[in-house]
Design a protein around this motif. Structure first.
Motif, PDB file in Angstrom:
ATOM      1  N   UNK A  60     -11.966  21.875   0.297  1.00 29.32           N
ATOM      2  CA  UNK A  60     -12.927  22.332   1.309  1.00 29.32           C
ATOM      3  C   UNK A  60     -13.413  23.720   0.909  1.00 29.32           C
ATOM      4  N   UNK A  61     -14.708  23.978   1.079  1.00 24.72           N
ATOM      5  CA  UNK A  61     -15.254  25.302   0.767  1.00 24.72           C
ATOM      6  C   UNK A  61     -16.453  25.573   1.659  1.00 24.72           C
ATOM      7  N   UNK A  62     -16.699  26.848   1.930  1.00 22.30           N
ATOM      8  CA  UNK A  62     -17.814  27.203   2.798  1.00 22.30           C
ATOM      9  C   UNK A  62     -18.244  28.638   2.562  1.00 22.30           C
ATOM     10  N   UNK A  63     -19.453  28.955   3.001  1.00 17.51           N
ATOM     11  CA  UNK A  63     -19.945  30.324   3.026  1.00 17.51           C
ATOM     12  C   UNK A  63     -20.974  30.413   4.147  1.00 17.51           C
ATOM     13  N   UNK A  64     -21.042  31.573   4.787  1.00 15.08           N
ATOM     14  CA  UNK A  64     -21.998  31.736   5.873  1.00 15.08           C
ATOM     15  C   UNK A  64     -21.473  31.204   7.192  1.00 15.08           C
ATOM     16  N   UNK A  65     -22.375  30.937   8.119  1.00 16.03           N
ATOM     17  CA  UNK A  65     -21.985  30.508   9.458  1.00 16.03           C
ATOM     18  C   UNK A  65     -22.085  28.997   9.603  1.00 16.03           C
ATOM     19  N   UNK A  97     -30.761  30.402   3.944  1.00 16.47           N
ATOM     20  CA  UNK A  97     -29.538  29.610   3.939  1.00 16.47           C
ATOM     21  C   UNK A  97     -28.518  30.320   4.820  1.00 16.47           C
ATOM     22  N   UNK A  98     -28.346  29.832   6.030  1.00 21.52           N
ATOM     23  CA  UNK A  98     -27.417  30.470   6.972  1.00 21.52           C
ATOM     24  C   UNK A  98     -25.971  30.128   6.657  1.00 21.52           C
ATOM     25  N   UNK A  99     -25.752  28.918   6.170  1.00 17.28           N
ATOM     26  CA  UNK A  99     -24.388  28.516   5.872  1.00 17.28           C
ATOM     27  C   UNK A  99     -24.359  27.259   5.035  1.00 17.28           C
ATOM     28  N   UNK A 100     -23.266  27.071   4.311  1.00 16.85           N
ATOM     29  CA  UNK A 100     -23.051  25.864   3.521  1.00 16.85           C
ATOM     30  C   UNK A 100     -21.590  25.464   3.657  1.00 16.85           C
ATOM     31  N   UNK A 101     -21.345  24.169   3.826  1.00 17.18           N
ATOM     32  CA  UNK A 101     -20.005  23.677   4.127  1.00 17.18           C
ATOM     33  C   UNK A 101     -19.778  22.381   3.355  1.00 17.18           C
ATOM     34  N   UNK A 102     -18.665  22.322   2.624  1.00 13.46           N
ATOM     35  CA  UNK A 102     -18.458  21.207   1.704  1.00 13.46           C
ATOM     36  C   UNK A 102     -17.030  20.692   1.758  1.00 13.46           C
ATOM     37  N   UNK A 103     -16.914  19.409   1.557  1.00 10.42           N
ATOM     38  CA  UNK A 103     -15.609  18.780   1.373  1.00 10.42           C
ATOM     39  C   UNK A 103     -15.766  17.734   0.289  1.00 10.42           C
ATOM     40  N   UNK A 104     -14.866  17.774  -0.706  1.00  5.70           N
ATOM     41  CA  UNK A 104     -14.976  16.819  -1.793  1.00  5.70           C
ATOM     42  C   UNK A 104     -14.515  17.394  -3.113  1.00  5.70           C
ATOM     43  N   UNK A 153     -14.036  19.350  -6.399  1.00  5.87           N
ATOM     44  CA  UNK A 153     -14.384  20.639  -7.021  1.00  5.87           C
ATOM     45  C   UNK A 153     -15.363  21.490  -6.201  1.00  5.87           C
ATOM     46  N   UNK A 154     -15.351  21.329  -4.895  1.00  4.21           N
ATOM     47  CA  UNK A 154     -16.271  22.138  -4.086  1.00  4.21           C
ATOM     48  C   UNK A 154     -15.886  23.608  -4.087  1.00  4.21           C
ATOM     49  N   UNK A 155     -14.617  23.919  -4.375  1.00  5.30           N
ATOM     50  CA  UNK A 155     -14.211  25.326  -4.448  1.00  5.30           C
ATOM     51  C   UNK A 155     -14.857  26.033  -5.633  1.00  5.30           C
ATOM     52  N   UNK A 156     -15.262  25.294  -6.630  1.00  2.00           N
ATOM     53  CA  UNK A 156     -16.013  25.868  -7.747  1.00  2.00           C
ATOM     54  C   UNK A 156     -17.504  25.954  -7.411  1.00  2.00           C
ATOM     55  N   UNK A 157     -18.020  24.939  -6.745  1.00  2.00           N
ATOM     56  CA  UNK A 157     -19.460  24.869  -6.503  1.00  2.00           C
ATOM     57  C   UNK A 157     -19.957  25.832  -5.428  1.00  2.00           C
ATOM     58  N   UNK A 158     -19.078  26.273  -4.544  1.00  2.00           N
ATOM     59  CA  UNK A 158     -19.521  27.124  -3.440  1.00  2.00           C
ATOM     60  C   UNK A 158     -20.138  28.424  -3.935  1.00  2.00           C
ATOM     61  N   UNK A 159     -19.785  28.852  -5.139  1.00  2.00           N
ATOM     62  CA  UNK A 159     -20.331  30.097  -5.679  1.00  2.00           C
ATOM     63  C   UNK A 159     -21.852  30.042  -5.814  1.00  2.00           C
ATOM     64  N   UNK A 160     -22.401  28.862  -6.050  1.00  2.00           N
ATOM     65  CA  UNK A 160     -23.854  28.729  -6.154  1.00  2.00           C
ATOM     66  C   UNK A 160     -24.524  29.137  -4.851  1.00  2.00           C
ATOM     67  N   UNK A 161     -23.985  28.667  -3.747  1.00  2.00           N
ATOM     68  CA  UNK A 161     -24.548  29.026  -2.442  1.00  2.00           C
ATOM     69  C   UNK A 161     -24.269  30.487  -2.094  1.00  2.00           C
TER      70      UNK A 161
END
Length: 464
Positions: A355-360, A406-413, A415-423
């Motif tokens: 799981x990874x996220x950034x923003x609200x 982009x107020x927020x991005x939220x991911x589950x799946x 390698x999302x902990x690597x991909x969150x850096x893009x957002x």
């Protein structure tokens, strides 16, 4: 008495990064640490736990390897002792690395407990011996420790903190994890994959309560499919030692219930390490075990700063490191020192699935009065995820309808902990949906899901 321009108290990710940056900027710097360089994160937290999780990831892949053409003559067997040893070896290697960085940057390392004496003086006590140093600027980076629950005091036997959970001598047949934040969920994932029967008790109404509700609910569904029992809205009352280990009594919806297990892991938050620092000799203010600071990490005492866990949320190593750099540059008089935006600090949880996220979150955006476009793209529509055999999960984006922010991005799946850096980078660059849509993402990659989620927010997704 030795005189320094900067003295850093605490050598975790925030402290040692502050010391390195201060030294790079030509400031005579010392760092004081009473335990290990690298702090809890490097030695007993972030890195060792990810090493353990990697071991169970390989176990899971081996157990599920038949469809990929992996042929094993017998079922894979998990050697806990080997996994724990590798975890400790990685921590030791990283610790040696920090020692090397201190030497390379000519940072004076002092061992002992530091106490503020006032007027820039710091006492350092080690093995009964005391010395004093003088500092023009002091950075407090003493971190935090696991919070205890009355009646559930850790005993190194049946009731564990994260530290004991990282070095088990044997694999418990059953474990109760109290608390379903990132730490609790990661340990639940590790022990469940390793073979323990795991139960999670969480007082909030959902696990990972700081994450977007959709993501939390999806994770709970996946963990239950893996055999983890989850009770949310569960308030622990007391515990009792039994022949099986420990019985935890809790209430859910006003109804008394209990769960028995060999071990209990406490993962209910942290307490700032503010005791015995000599704060009474300063004007520093404390709020619920954390030091009050402004946007520049300045305390109410001139020339004393606080960074990392001791300075409040988000309680993340990378946030502490950035604060350390900010403070060092502020002290050195660097022009245009950036201010850390807590909403742009990514959060990562390394369970399975990740799981990874950034923003609200979507709920926070609506509460704050934003009109939003929501994009969702499931990994089932991503070719790379299908080829990996990990197509569960999704990418969700929350975009301001008026500005395209982009107020927020939220991911589950996968390698999302690597991909969150893009957002995270997109937020730093104040990128709108237009730039994200026009960016070319390579194929086949998991990162294409980031692109598709933004497209989906405007009804333009191509693969769903």
């Amino acid at each position: 008495m030795q005189n320094y321009q900067v003295v850093v108290i605490g050598a975790g990710p925030g402290g040692y990064m502050a010391a390195i940056r201060a030294a790079q900027l030509g400031l005579k710097t010392a760092i004081i640490e009473r335990a290990e360089l690298g702090g809890v994160c490097l030695n007993w937290g972030c890195l060792p736990t990810k090493t353990l999780l990697r071991s169970t990831e390989i176990l899971r892949l081996a157990c599920e390897g038949a469809p990929y053409g992996l042929v094993l003559d017998s079922a894979p067997r998990f050697d806990l002792a080997t996994a724990v040893k590798r975890s400790r070896d990685v921590a030791k290697q990283l610790n040696r690395g920090v020692h090397g960085l201190m030497k390379k940057n000519k940072v004076t390392v002092m061992t002992g407990h530091a106490r503020l004496l006032g007027k820039g003086k710091v006492a350092v006590v080690d093995a009964g011996a005391e010395q004093e140093v003088q500092a023009k600027h002091i950075i407090l980076a003493t971190g935090a420790r696991a919070r205890a629950i009355p009646g559930f005091e850790p005993d190194n036997e049946t009731i564990w903190t994260a530290r004991e959970a990282m070095v088990p001598k044997t694999l418990p047949k059953s474990i109760t994890v109290i608390g379903a934040g990132a730490i609790g969920v990661e340990f639940a994932s590790f022990y469940s994959t390793a073979g323990s029967k795991v139960t999670i008790l969480e007082a909030a109404e959902r696990i990972l309560p700081l994450e977007d509700a959709e993501i939390s609910d999806m994770l709970a569904e996946h963990l239950r499919k893996q055999g983890i029992e989850i009770y949310t809205g569960a308030y622990v009352e007391n515990q009792k030692t039994t022949t099986c280990g420990v019985k935890v009594n809790f209430t859910k919806s006003g109804s008394p219930q209990f769960v028995e297990s060999e071990k209990v892991i406490l993962a209910v938050g942290i307490t700032g390490n503010v005791e015995s620092l000599g704060l009474e000799n300063t004007k520093i203010q404390i709020d619920r075990t954390h030091i009050t600071v402004n946007e520049h990490c300045e305390t109410d005492e001139p020339n004393i700063y606080a960074i990392g866990d001791i300075a409040g949320p988000p309680w993340l190593a990378h946030k502490a490191s950035h604060e350390g750099v900010i403070v060092a540059e502020l002290i050195a008089g660097v022009e245009d020192v950036h201010i850390l935006d807590p909403k742009s600090v990514p959060s990562c949880t390394y369970c399975f699935p990740q799981v990874a996220s950034v923003g609200i979150t979507e709920a926070q955006a609506l509460e704050q009065g934003f009109e939003v476009n929501i994009g969702r793209f499931p990994f089932i529509g991503n070719g790379k995820a299908l080829s990996l055999g990990e197509s569960d999960g999704m990418v969700k984006t929350v975009i301001d309808k008026k500005t395209g922010e982009l107020l927020g991005a939220h991911m589950i799946g996968p390698e999302v902990t690597e991909m969150i850096s893009t957002y995270a980078l997109a937020r730093t660059l104040e990128t709108t949906e237009v730039e994200l849509m026009r960016t070319v993402f390579p194929h086949p990659t998991l990162s294409e899901a980031l692109h598709e989620s933004v497209l989906a927010a405007y009804g333009r997704a191509l693969h769903i």
